[in-house]
Every structure is written in C-alpha cells, then in structure tokens.
Design a protein around this motif. Structure first.
Motif, PDB file in Angstrom:
ATOM      1  N   GLU A  38       0.829  -1.204   0.000  1.00 33.93           N
ATOM      2  CA  GLU A  38       0.000   0.000   0.000  1.00 33.93           C
ATOM      3  C   GLU A  38       0.867   1.259   0.000  1.00 33.93           C
ATOM      4  O   GLU A  38       0.616   2.207  -0.752  1.00 33.93           O
ATOM      5  N   PHE A  39       1.897   1.252   0.841  1.00 36.05           N
ATOM      6  CA  PHE A  39       2.798   2.402   0.878  1.00 36.05           C
ATOM      7  C   PHE A  39       3.538   2.552  -0.455  1.00 36.05           C
ATOM      8  O   PHE A  39       3.640   3.655  -1.008  1.00 36.05           O
ATOM      9  N   SER A  40       4.050   1.458  -0.976  1.00 32.52           N
ATOM     10  CA  SER A  40       4.808   1.491  -2.229  1.00 32.52           C
ATOM     11  C   SER A  40       3.933   1.942  -3.381  1.00 32.52           C
ATOM     12  O   SER A  40       4.414   2.586  -4.332  1.00 32.52           O
ATOM     13  N   SER A  41       2.648   1.615  -3.317  1.00 26.10           N
ATOM     14  CA  SER A  41       1.713   2.049  -4.349  1.00 26.10           C
ATOM     15  C   SER A  41       1.589   3.571  -4.351  1.00 26.10           C
ATOM     16  O   SER A  41       1.507   4.205  -5.419  1.00 26.10           O
ATOM     17  N   GLU A  42       1.587   4.178  -3.164  1.00 24.06           N
ATOM     18  CA  GLU A  42       1.540   5.635  -3.061  1.00 24.06           C
ATOM     19  C   GLU A  42       2.795   6.255  -3.678  1.00 24.06           C
ATOM     20  O   GLU A  42       2.720   7.277  -4.370  1.00 24.06           O
ATOM     21  N   ASN A  56       1.921   2.388 -16.851  1.00 19.39           N
ATOM     22  CA  ASN A  56       1.220   1.108 -16.924  1.00 19.39           C
ATOM     23  C   ASN A  56       1.824   0.047 -16.011  1.00 19.39           C
ATOM     24  O   ASN A  56       1.543  -1.145 -16.171  1.00 19.39           O
ATOM     25  N   THR A  57       2.644   0.473 -15.070  1.00 20.14           N
ATOM     26  CA  THR A  57       3.303  -0.465 -14.162  1.00 20.14           C
ATOM     27  C   THR A  57       2.389  -0.852 -13.005  1.00 20.14           C
ATOM     28  O   THR A  57       1.807   0.002 -12.341  1.00 20.14           O
ATOM     29  N   ASP A  58       2.269  -2.152 -12.783  1.00 15.88           N
ATOM     30  CA  ASP A  58       1.469  -2.705 -11.684  1.00 15.88           C
ATOM     31  C   ASP A  58       2.355  -2.795 -10.439  1.00 15.88           C
ATOM     32  O   ASP A  58       3.449  -3.366 -10.487  1.00 15.88           O
ATOM     33  N   ILE A  59       1.894  -2.240  -9.337  1.00 20.07           N
ATOM     34  CA  ILE A  59       2.708  -2.228  -8.125  1.00 20.07           C
ATOM     35  C   ILE A  59       3.130  -3.628  -7.692  1.00 20.07           C
ATOM     36  O   ILE A  59       4.244  -3.828  -7.188  1.00 20.07           O
TER      37      ILE A  59
END
Length: 222
Positions: A38-42, A56-59
């Motif tokens: 979740e943090f890395s997605s931010e 277009n990169t998926d976390i």
C-alpha cells in the motif's frame, strides 16, 4: 504510511528465520506485506508524475519476493529480513537503471539507485564517457541538493587504474569505480511518519537525472 507493526514483524522474523515460525505467523506476514504494498503504491503513483514510462506499471510487479534464493548459498535462512521494491517500467525486472526502496529494522531502510553490477560492456561505456566528457556526470552527482539527500556513495572500486587508462588521468578516481550508486538510509521513526512517501518521491526526483544519464548511455532505445 508504514505501520510500526510491520517493523516488528521484520524484527521477529530476523530472530526466527525458519519455515515453521513463518507459517505460524502467516497472517502477520500477509498484513505486513499488504502495508508495504500500500505504501509502495503511493510512491509509485507519485513517480508516475515524473516518469511517464511507469504509467502502466502494476505495483505488484515491483515488489520483491521475501523468499531467499539459497540454492548456492551457505546461508540457508529461507527469508529476507526486509521488504523491497524496484520501480521500473513494468516492475522490478525492467532491465533498466531503476529506483530501489526497502524497509528494514535497525534503521537500515533505504532508497537507492545507480550503476550496480554493470556488464563489462556498460562499464566500458561508462568509463569512456568519463574520459571524453566527465563534466556531465560530475554536474549531476556533485549537485548540492543531490549530495545533501544521498549522503552515501557506494560501489566497488579498483585499487589501481582500469586497463587502458593512465594513472595520472585527471578523473582517475571516477574511472576506478566498477559500480557507482547512491543510498539514503532512514531511521524507523522517519519511515513511520505520515508523509514519508513524499520523502521517497523527493529522493527519486533528485536521483532521476543520474538514472537517465545511465539509461541513455547503456540503452539505445532510451
């Protein structure tokens, strides 16, 4: 934000690095990993604003597996004692010079990037560029704001000169590098702060010109 309980999981895993303990605490691992994702997605969403090839990169493609490859290692501990993520086009396996972030106990969390374990061909390109035009690189890595943020210079170096270069070359100290990457380490208290993602994004913005320099040097299609 990173939950302190995620750090506690990593500390306990470090003391109990075996499959039995890990399976008994599987939910704790799942919760901790989800917190890191979740943090890395931010962070990734912020990076997409400065690096369009991440759009277009998926976390999930950025997150490192926690399992260690122990096939050829004397260290048979099955798990890493950190969570890590590589931010590149398509994820951690882009093949480019990307941003790397990990959280680890004992104030060893870090953000880094640069030339790490290059091929002999790419190292030759790097040294040739230093020989011909050192100022472009020096302007990037000697920038005041860059060096204030990335206070650790890392990389293996030759004790003498690289083949084909004079020991009295004016840039011999740069030419000696076999790797050249930069790190910023963070205390646990920093990582758990509410807006820490902005600290990481700021670091990536500062690191990006050096990353772009390397990618343009190494890859014809960059």
């Amino acid at each position: 934000m990173i939950d302190p309980n995620t750090f506690q999981f990593l500390k306990d895993l470090e003391k109990n690095n075996n499959k039995e303990w890990f399976q008994d605490h599987r939910k704790w691992y799942d919760d901790s990993k989800s917190n890191f994702i979740e943090f890395s997605s931010e962070v990734l969403e912020g990076l997409k604003l400065i690096q369009p090839d991440l759009l277009n990169t998926d976390i999930k493609k950025c997150i490192l597996r926690i399992n260690r490859d122990i096939r050829f290692s004397k260290d048979k501990r099955p798990y890493k004692n950190y969570f890590g993520a590589g931010f590149g086009p398509g994820g951690k396996s882009s093949g480019r010079i990307d941003f790397y972030f990990q959280i680890q106990a004992h104030d060893q969390s870090m953000l880094g990037g640069g030339m790490w374990s290059p091929s002999s061909e790419n190292l030759a390109k790097f040294r040739q560029e230093i020989d011909y035009n050192p100022q472009d690189l020096k302007t990037l890595i000697e920038n005041k704001d860059f060096r204030k943020y990335f206070n650790e210079i890392e990389g293996q170096r030759l004790k003498t000169k690289p083949k084909g270069y004079d020991l009295n070359h004016p840039e011999i100290e740069l030419l000696r590098y076999k790797e050249l990457f930069f790190l910023r380490r963070f205390k646990e208290t920093e990582v758990c702060q509410k807006n820490f993602d902005q600290t990481i994004i700021k670091g990536c913005k500062l690191l990006k010109p050096y990353q772009d320099y390397l990618n343009a040097l190494f890859f014809d299609d960059f």
